[in-house]
Design an enzyme around this catalytic site. Structure first.
Site, PDB file in Angstrom:
ATOM      1  N   HIS A 206       0.835  -1.202   0.000  1.00  0.00           N
ATOM      2  CA  HIS A 206       0.000   0.000   0.000  1.00  0.00           C
ATOM      3  C   HIS A 206       0.877   1.262   0.000  1.00  0.00           C
ATOM      4  CE1 HIS A 206      -2.944  -3.028   1.502  1.00  0.00           C
ATOM      5  NE2 HIS A 206      -3.787  -2.308   0.749  1.00  0.00           N
TER       6      HIS A 206
ATOM      7  N   THR B  92       3.209   3.455  -5.429  1.00  0.00           N
ATOM      8  CA  THR B  92       2.997   2.692  -6.655  1.00  0.00           C
ATOM      9  C   THR B  92       1.565   2.184  -6.735  1.00  0.00           C
ATOM     10  OG1 THR B  92       5.317   2.010  -6.691  1.00  0.00           O
ATOM     11  CG2 THR B  92       3.765   0.674  -7.975  1.00  0.00           C
ATOM     12  N   HIS B  93       1.028   1.646  -5.614  1.00  0.00           N
ATOM     13  CA  HIS B  93      -0.357   1.167  -5.598  1.00  0.00           C
ATOM     14  C   HIS B  93      -1.331   2.318  -5.821  1.00  0.00           C
ATOM     15  CE1 HIS B  93      -3.963  -0.968  -4.467  1.00  0.00           C
ATOM     16  NE2 HIS B  93      -4.181  -0.119  -3.459  1.00  0.00           N
TER      17      HIS B  93
ATOM     18  N   HIS C  33      -6.550   7.224  -2.145  1.00  0.00           N
ATOM     19  CA  HIS C  33      -7.403   6.299  -1.390  1.00  0.00           C
ATOM     20  C   HIS C  33      -6.644   5.536  -0.310  1.00  0.00           C
ATOM     21  CE1 HIS C  33      -5.600   3.120  -3.815  1.00  0.00           C
ATOM     22  NE2 HIS C  33      -6.195   2.224  -3.010  1.00  0.00           N
ATOM     23  N   ASP C  34      -5.302   5.456  -0.356  1.00  0.00           N
ATOM     24  CA  ASP C  34      -4.537   4.733   0.668  1.00  0.00           C
ATOM     25  C   ASP C  34      -3.449   5.605   1.285  1.00  0.00           C
ATOM     26  OD1 ASP C  34      -5.736   2.269   1.029  1.00  0.00           O
ATOM     27  OD2 ASP C  34      -4.733   1.360  -0.705  1.00  0.00           O
TER      28      ASP C  34
ATOM     29  N   GLN D 240      -5.154 -17.233  -3.591  1.00  0.00           N
ATOM     30  CA  GLN D 240      -5.476 -16.366  -4.725  1.00  0.00           C
ATOM     31  C   GLN D 240      -6.672 -16.883  -5.507  1.00  0.00           C
ATOM     32  OE1 GLN D 240      -3.918 -13.461  -3.813  1.00  0.00           O
ATOM     33  NE2 GLN D 240      -3.976 -13.207  -6.047  1.00  0.00           N
TER      34      GLN D 240
END
Length: 946
Positions: free
Chosen positions: A651, A654-655, A689-690, A852
């Site tokens: 987080h 880059t994210h 958002h993060d 996953q």
């Protein structure tokens, strides 16, 4: 012919009325006079019964034909009452041969003279004038007869009629003499006026006076409803009723057992000055008033200074020329002494009689009611004032939070007024250092809220030192009537300032059972501090403690707020972009971007952080232009957003850039789906958002009692991300929405908050369920604002999960950093003594593929399918996610195959002595693997995975 009573009704001669008496006609018979002799009626019979008996047994009958003979007989025979115990035969001689001259016997009624002076020998009837003349010359007979024979009710009726008639005559003749109006010595009344000091003045003929007195007392209660004034008015009424020349009123102080002389002017103002402050102690052997206060006995005396019981006599004997005195105690209904009333007459005046004492007692009955209600009113007024102050304290706490010094000044000011003290001081407790301290103290009457005292240098002294220190130590009230007589009092301050301390009331202030302060009041204006003062302040101290406690909390909050501002200023400096970074980007051209930036499969992993900043600015300008946005603010904002992403495995910046790129791609490929302000909120929400993500999920924040969890109880991290976004916008030179209108600004911020909170997976599931039902039922409406918010929320989740739709190489690298962050949280949970879920357990890395598979099939695929139904241009996201899912399934299947082969090899080795696992145990192990995958999926669905 004269009529003579038969004796049964108790009257000698009353006239010719036959209805009232039964006469007997006299004749020359020797036995005739026996019928006229009066017999004594037993005292136990009432007059009414005797009269009724006479009327029933005798009948009036006079024969006119015998009148002459009877008259002759009467000339020879005297009329006399027969005394009790005397026989009629014993006195026959006296009846026929009555003596004459001075030695003639006198007719008596029970030994008293009767009407033998009336000449009954004549034929003339007895008239009312004759009876009246006899009664005037024989008042003793009239008094005795009335006292014995006439009922009390009849006397009362006569006296009321007589009083009304006399008052009417006095008004007509203008001879009404005014009653005394004050305690000032009265002028001597002319000798024609007879002193009216009898019970008739109260019980029979002063109904108007009683009514006037009650009206005056009622008015006094309304105008000045205090005990002293009511007692003064009551004393004035009593003095007038008994026709006294004056009076003295001594108020009782039961706490000190003293009497205080009280005076008022005609206007009702209390006199204070020389002669009005006289006081003495209650007890015998000194003053008359003190003796009465001690014994509660009334005293009527002539020459008050000659009695050994109170040798000092009256305090104002010579000044007021006191000759006659009537002194009585005024006692309240609860038995407490209220005052002593001293009535007096000057030399030459009449004595006070028992009737006067009864008048005073009668007045005191009514006055006691007035005193009772005056006391009630006084308590209600004090309680109302206390409640008003408490209300003002509450208002100052919750409506107008002020500084501690201001509140302390208010508390001291009211405490001083509450107990009528000359000085007040408030000391606060420093529990850490065990000290009392104050910056505002010794507040006098010259200070108030408009003229507060100056805050001096703070003074401190140990708990247990001085009066206030002792109260702080033991938490008990100290009421000291004489400060100099108490060894605990320190006279140093008085010696330095010249102030004389007389009395002290020191009270502790509690909060939750602990002493937080001490209030010290000095020198009560009149007398010493009473028990009532202690009770009043005890209630006030409760609210005072709450006020001080809240003021302390407010002071801490205010200080913390200032510290927060300083910390925010420091953080803003270090978390804001540098001038070098800003100048570098400002010189670059923002129109060029790397090819494929609008592709759903664009890979941001290999871009430098500054290149990501350039691309983020490019995407913003490409979508919205710069006509309504400032370029410099946009550059600073983007650089600061990059700097506020922490260096955590996943987080990070880059994210954040990757999610913003995915949203940019959706908007570019479906330009008419969202409105301009919605697009602005979606893009900025994706980029921020993060912000300041700590690499831990919401569940971890709650379980570890993080400060963020205390601030935000739901969607903890998401609320913090939005708060950080607003903080950056508020910094100087960072507000990219500065050119928007007020309504547009509010709408964009509200939408940004909605978009950032939508990235919480705990909210994804209810949003998906609602939107799915709308789509399946064909109720979805693009014009419905709520429906548009739902599609915005799903779009934000799809972009947040965009790594699952990227090409396989990007997907693999992303999964590595995701699980690294999960493992770091698992390590933190183990350090805290907790067992992490398998997905976050570093020792179970071989379960990534199964995890996953569950994540993509349970969350990502349903999200992209729903988004594709409403925005068909997002099909590449769904396709990429499905491809990755197939790859993960293959890896999971290969992993299972390898595990099965390994189990088979382990089973063959059991022949060499190793116990072979049963088929049931193998099945259990496979089920455990499947359960781990299912649990991981459930954890993600419950919002544990962000």
């Amino acid at each position: 012919m004269g009529l003579v009573c038969s004796g049964r009704c108790g009257l000698d001669t009353v006239g010719p009325e036959p209805d009232a008496h039964t006469p007997t006609r006299h004749s020359n018979k020797t036995t005739a006079p026996l019928q006229t002799l009066r017999r004594e009626v037993p005292t136990g019979h009432s007059d009414r019964c005797v009269r009724r008996e006479c009327q029933n047994r005798h009948e009036f009958n006079i024969q006119q034909t015998d009148r002459i003979q009877e008259t002759d007989d009467l000339k020879e025979m005297p009329t006399r009452s027969l005394l009790v115990g005397e026989s009629p035969a014993e006195d026959t001689d006296g009846l026929h041969n009555p003596p004459s001259g001075a030695g003639a016997p006198t007719l008596t009624l029970n030994g008293r003279p009767t009407m033998n002076q009336l000449d009954l020998s004549s034929t003339q009837e007895v008239t009312g004038e004759m009876v009246g003349q006899y009664l005037k010359t024989h008042p003793e007979f009239l008094e005795a007869w009335l006292m014995e024979q006439v009922e009390l009710e009849t006397l009362e009726r006569w006296m009321i009629r007589r009083t009304q008639r006399d008052k009417q005559k006095s008004l007509e003749n203008g001879t009404n003499v005014p009653m005394p109006t004050s305690a000032v010595p009265l002028k001597k009344v002319p000798s024609k006026i007879i002193r009216k000091t009898s019970l008739s003045r109260w019980k029979f003929c002063v109904h108007a006076d009683k009514r006037k007195m009650l009206q005056e007392l009622t008015t006094s209660l309304h105008v000045r409803p205090n005990k002293a004034h009511v007692l003064w008015e009551l004393a004035h009424c009593i003095s007038s009723a008994v026709n006294a020349d004056g009076y003295n009123l001594y108020l009782a102080d039961n706490t000190t057992d003293t009497l205080h002389h009280y005076l008022e002017t005609k206007e009702g103002v209390e006199l204070r000055g020389p002669g009005s402050s006289w006081s003495c102690e209650m007890g015998v052997g000194s003053w008359l008033c003190a003796w009465v206060a001690s014994t509660r006995h009334a005293v009527r005396i002539t020459g008050p200074s000659n009695d050994p019981r109170f040798p000092k006599g009256c305090p104002f004997l010579e000044e007021q020329e006191v000759e006659q005195a009537l002194t009585m105690a005024v006692v309240q209904s609860n038995g407490e002494l209220a005052a002593v009333l001293e009535l007096y007459r000057r030399k030459g005046g009449d004595k006070f009689h028992e009737e006067d004492e009864e008048i005073v007692n009668s007045y005191l009955v009514w006055g006691g009611i007035a005193l009772h209600y005056a006391d009630l009113y006084h308590n209600m007024v004090k309680q109302r004032k206390l409640n008003e102050f408490i209300l003002s304290v509450v208002k100052s706490i919750f409506q107008d939070m002020v500084s501690m010094d201001t509140l302390i000044m208010k508390v001291m000011n009211f405490a001083q007024k509450l107990v009528n003290a000359d000085r007040a001081s408030l000391f606060l407790v420093d529990a850490k250092n065990r000290q009392l301290y104050a910056r505002i103290f010794d507040m006098g009457s010259e200070f108030d809220e408009d003229n507060p005292p100056q805050a001096f240098k703070e003074i401190r002294f140990p708990i247990g030192t001085g009066i206030a220190g002792i109260v702080a130590l033991n938490g008990q009230v100290l009421n000291i009537p004489d400060a100099y007589a108490d060894p605990r009092f320190n006279r140093t301050v008085d010696q330095l300032t010249g102030y004389v301390t007389k009395s002290i009331l020191c009270m502790p202030i509690f909060i939750r059972g602990n002493v937080i302060g001490v209030m010290q009041m000095v020198n009560k204006a009149y007398g010493v501090f009473s028990k009532e003062d202690e009770e009043s302040f005890e209630m006030f101290a409760i609210y005072c403690g709450l006020a001080l406690h809240h003021a302390k909390l407010y002071d801490k909050i205010r200080r913390s707020e200032q510290k927060y501002k300083v910390a925010l200023e420091v953080l803003s400096y270090h978390n804001s972009c540098t001038d070098d970074e800003f100048e570098t980007l400002q010189a670059d051209s923002l129109k060029n971007a790397q090819p494929g930036v609008d592709d759903y499969y664009f890979c941001p992993l290999y871009l430098e952080d500054m290149d990501k900043v350039r691309h983020a600015i490019y995407m913003f300008v490409d979508l919205f232009g710069l006509s309504r946005f400032d370029k410099e603010c946009l550059i600073r904002f983007t650089l600061t957003v990059k700097k506020n992403y922490r260096r955590v495995p996943y987080h990070n910046w880059t994210h954040g850039f990757s999610v913003a790129n995915s949203m940019y791609t959706i908007i570019k490929h479906a330009p008419k789906t969202f409105r301009p302000l919605e697009c602005l909120a979606l893009y900025i929400g994706s980029l921020c958002h993060d912000l300041d993500h700590r690499g831990k999920n919401n569940k971890f924040m709650l379980e570890t009692e993080s400060p963020l969890a205390a601030i935000y109880t739901t969607s903890t991290l998401e609320h913090h991300h939005f708060n950080q976004t607003v903080t950056i916008l508020q910094q100087e030179g960072h507000n990219i929405f500065g050119k928007l209108t007020s309504n547009e600004y509010k709408q964009v911020l509200s939408n940004i908050k909605h978009c950032i909170l939508a990235t919480d997976l705990a909210l994804f599931f209810p949003n998906k369920a609602r939107l799915t039902k709308l789509v399946e039922d064909d109720f979805f409406d693009w014009e419905n604002p709520d429906h548009r918010l739902l599609i915005e929320a799903i779009a934000m989740t799809a972009c947040d999960l965009c790594a699952s739709a990227k090409p396989w190489d990007v997907q693999v690298e992303t999964v590595k950093v995701i699980f690294e962050e999960f493992y770091e949280q698992g390590d933190a949970e183990k350090a805290a003594g907790k067992n992490p879920i398998p997905m976050m357990d570093r020792t179970k890395t071989d379960e990534q593929a199964e995890s996953q598979v569950g994540f993509l099939s349970g969350i990502c695929i349903p999200c992209y399918e729903l988004l594709h139904k409403l925005i068909p241009d997002t099909e590449p996201l769904l396709t990429g996610c499905k491809n990755n899912l197939q790859t993960w399934k293959q890896i999971a299947a290969e992993k299972k195959k390898v595990d099965n082969e390994k189990r088979d090899e382990d089973g063959k080795e059991s022949v060499t002595g190793i116990e072979e696992a049963s088929g049931e145990e193998k099945g259990e192990e496979i089920e455990e693997i499947d359960d781990d995958c299912t649990n991981a999926k459930a954890d993600i669905e419950n919002g544990n995975n962000t």
